[in-house]
Design a protein around this motif. Structure first.
Motif, PDB file in Angstrom:
ATOM      1  N   UNK A 142      -6.310   9.133  28.231  1.00  0.00           N
ATOM      2  CA  UNK A 142      -5.742   8.648  29.483  1.00  0.00           C
ATOM      3  C   UNK A 142      -5.024   9.766  30.222  1.00  0.00           C
ATOM      4  N   UNK A 143      -4.523   9.430  31.403  1.00  0.00           N
ATOM      5  CA  UNK A 143      -3.739  10.393  32.175  1.00  0.00           C
ATOM      6  C   UNK A 143      -2.447  10.777  31.448  1.00  0.00           C
ATOM      7  N   UNK A 144      -1.922   9.865  30.631  1.00  0.00           N
ATOM      8  CA  UNK A 144      -0.725  10.185  29.865  1.00  0.00           C
ATOM      9  C   UNK A 144      -0.993  11.352  28.920  1.00  0.00           C
ATOM     10  N   UNK A 145      -2.041  11.231  28.109  1.00  0.00           N
ATOM     11  CA  UNK A 145      -2.376  12.299  27.164  1.00  0.00           C
ATOM     12  C   UNK A 145      -2.706  13.599  27.879  1.00  0.00           C
ATOM     13  N   UNK A 146      -3.438  13.486  28.982  1.00  0.00           N
ATOM     14  CA  UNK A 146      -3.817  14.672  29.744  1.00  0.00           C
ATOM     15  C   UNK A 146      -2.588  15.385  30.285  1.00  0.00           C
ATOM     16  N   UNK A 147      -1.653  14.626  30.850  1.00  0.00           N
ATOM     17  CA  UNK A 147      -0.431  15.212  31.402  1.00  0.00           C
ATOM     18  C   UNK A 147       0.395  15.871  30.303  1.00  0.00           C
TER      19      UNK A 147
END
Length: 301
Positions: free
Chosen positions: A90-95
């Protein structure tokens, strides 16, 4: 180690769901950067997700709580195509990976939005029967062909809710649905403060917290629902859930059979194994309404 005064700044233009997802990022920062004194800046309605996690939060256009920062980290959220097999894709992991060099920690991975007593009281006007209301959000702002349910499907879901002795409440903050006029269904869209509350993470969570259940598409309200303890069902039609929603124990994902072939990435063994091991998943054939009805019957019984 010397303490650092750090400003984390979510770039303008992100939606309600992105705001809710940032709460998981901020929870990681609070745990893994304990020598940082962090202030969080975001647009009004998304900035408050940092409350209870960080030292200060504030919105664009308001006075910063500090006149000096040792460092500023500007956040631009991107979808990930890393195909991780050990964390959400997700965007969380990517960020976390790209901006802070951090792995995903399940203790910090759930969305969190603090809801004040004042917000609960203000939104109580929308809940005619506390504990006997079910929130429904069936049309969003992006990718409607791959996310939205039809008006006819929404009518059937409302009938199922009413048949179980509950009151449906449309989370239709822009007052775009024809259902309240044609079907006399209660909506959030008729309040004077509707548009303001619709983009506000705390107000969405305050409404959903007072409901017996939530049914919705991939959207900002569904991510807010995952920040509550209210049983939530997220319905997927054209997108795979793995890149868009982080795990939450109160949330079930209803996906079409064969959903691992859906866009944007999947059909990766590692992604599939991790997703199915950490998310509650159901599947439907052709039309999701039958399985939505079954979930409601089980959840509200």
């Amino acid at each position: 180690m010397n303490r650092l005064k750090v400003l984390i700044n979510l770039h303008r233009g992100y939606g309600l769901g992105d705001g809710a997802q940032m709460s998981a990022v901020l929870r990681h920062i609070a745990k893994y950067r304990p020598y940082w004194d962090v202030d969080y800046l975001a647009e009004e309605g998304k900035h408050q997700v940092g409350r209870g996690i960080l030292q200060n939060t504030f919105a664009y256009g308001t006075t910063p709580p500090s006149d000096h920062y040792d460092a500023e980290v500007q956040i631009l959220l991107f979808d990930t195509f890393s195909n991780w097999g050990d964390r959400p894709n997700t965007r969380v992991s990517s960020c976390l990976h790209e901006r802070f060099g951090l792995p995903w920690d399940p203790e910090c991975g759930r969305y969190q939005v603090q809801v004040s007593p004042a917000a609960l009281k203000a939104t109580g006007v929308l809940i005619p029967r506390p504990g006997r209301t079910v929130a429904l959000h069936y049309r969003g702002d992006s990718s409607p062909a791959k996310k939205d349910l039809t008006h006819a499907q929404a009518v059937e879901i409302c009938k199922a809710i009413e048949g179980l002795g509950y009151t449906p409440l449309l989370l239709d903050w822009r007052n775009a649905s024809p259902l309240p006029d044609g079907q006399s269904i209660r909506t959030t869209g008729r309040l004077p403060m509707s548009k303001t509350w619709g983009g506000d993470a705390e107000m969405n969570c305050a409404v959903i917290r007072q409901c017996a259940a939530f049914v919705g598409i991939d959207s900002g309200p569904s991510k807010c629902a995952s920040a509550t303890e209210t049983p939530a069902l997220v319905v997927w039609t054209g997108h795979h859930p793995a890149p868009f929603h982080d795990p939450a124990p109160n949330t079930t994902h209803l996906a079409p059979r064969g959903y691992h072939g859906l866009e944007p990435v999947c059909n990766d063994p590692g992604v599939i194994r991790w997703f199915e091991a950490h998310h509650n998943v159901r599947q439907y054939q052709d039309d999701p309404v039958k399985q939505i009805r079954a979930w409601l019957e089980e959840t509200l019984a």
